[in-house]
Scaffold this motif. Structure first.
Motif, PDB file in Angstrom:
ATOM      1  N   LEU A   1       0.761  -1.420   0.103  1.00  0.00           N
ATOM      2  CA  LEU A   1      -0.106   0.081  -0.154  1.00  0.00           C
ATOM      3  C   LEU A   1       0.765   1.152  -0.038  1.00  0.00           C
ATOM      4  CD1 LEU A   1      -3.035   1.219   0.481  1.00  0.00           C
ATOM      5  CD2 LEU A   1      -2.388   1.404   2.870  1.00  0.00           C
TER       6      LEU A   1
ATOM      7  N   HIS B   1       1.315   4.290  -3.080  1.00  0.00           N
ATOM      8  CA  HIS B   1       1.093   5.459  -2.827  1.00  0.00           C
ATOM      9  C   HIS B   1       2.255   6.428  -3.146  1.00  0.00           C
ATOM     10  CE1 HIS B   1      -3.100   6.487  -1.376  1.00  0.00           C
ATOM     11  NE2 HIS B   1      -2.957   5.095  -1.084  1.00  0.00           N
TER      12      HIS B   1
ATOM     13  N   SER C   1      -7.009   4.258   1.324  1.00  0.00           N
ATOM     14  CA  SER C   1      -6.231   4.662   0.162  1.00  0.00           C
ATOM     15  C   SER C   1      -7.153   5.579  -0.797  1.00  0.00           C
ATOM     16  CB  SER C   1      -6.062   3.373  -0.791  1.00  0.00           C
ATOM     17  OG  SER C   1      -5.325   3.965  -1.878  1.00  0.00           O
TER      18      SER C   1
END
Length: 169
Positions: free
Chosen positions: A33, A37, A94
């Motif tokens: 994750l 990003h 997210s």
């Protein structure tokens, strides 16, 4: 046994970590994750959706191959399902970070809630998670974690709504 299926199913060997290989598999979703990003910024949620689809396809193939090679119906070493399910649970965070221009770390309560809820649903297996877990083959192996991920994502959204007063509670 297919070494590629084993590598994919165990996520590069993470599934061999003890104790609780499923928890280690869930934890693996977090660096994925954060890396997404960093690399993709505001487009990350859509990249994660594509990655989840890729993980599901690869997981179905690897789990089926490992099952045929004698690993059993749901070997604890197969953790690609936990990675995919945990990423589903992390999708609301997210989207929140990307749409509001904030750091993932600013949403740390959601990161913790996603982990706790996903592991709770994956271990407890309420309702549809338990139903999917009783299915045989690769679909059963993958589906219970995907459903647990959806349930955890819904829980994260509800908790965020409560925390931010969006639900009027």
């Amino acid at each position: 046994m297919s070494k590629l299926a084993h590598f994919i199913g165990t996520c590069g060997g993470v599934g061999h970590l003890r104790p609780a290989p499923g928890t280690w598999g869930s934890a693996l979703a977090y660096p994925i994750l954060f890396l997404c990003h960093v690399l993709f910024g505001v487009g990350t949620p859509y990249i994660l959706i594509a990655l989840i689809c890729l993980l599901v396809g690869a997981g179905l193939w690897a789990a089926d191959r490992m099952r045929r090679d004698g690993w059993g119906e749901d070997p604890s070493e197969v953790v690609i399902d936990e990675v995919a399910g945990q990423l589903i649970a992390l999708l609301p965070i997210s989207f929140g970070a990307a749409n509001n221009g904030v750091s993932l770390l600013a949403l740390w309560p959601g990161l913790i809630a996603a982990f706790v809820l996903f592991r709770l649903f994956d271990i407890w297996k309420p309702g549809p998670v338990g139903w999917a877990d009783r299915k045989h083959g690769a679909i059963g192996l993958m589906a219970d974690d995907l459903i647990a991920g959806v349930m955890a994502a819904i829980g994260v959204i509800i908790l965020a709504g409560i925390a931010h007063g969006a639900l009027g509670l």
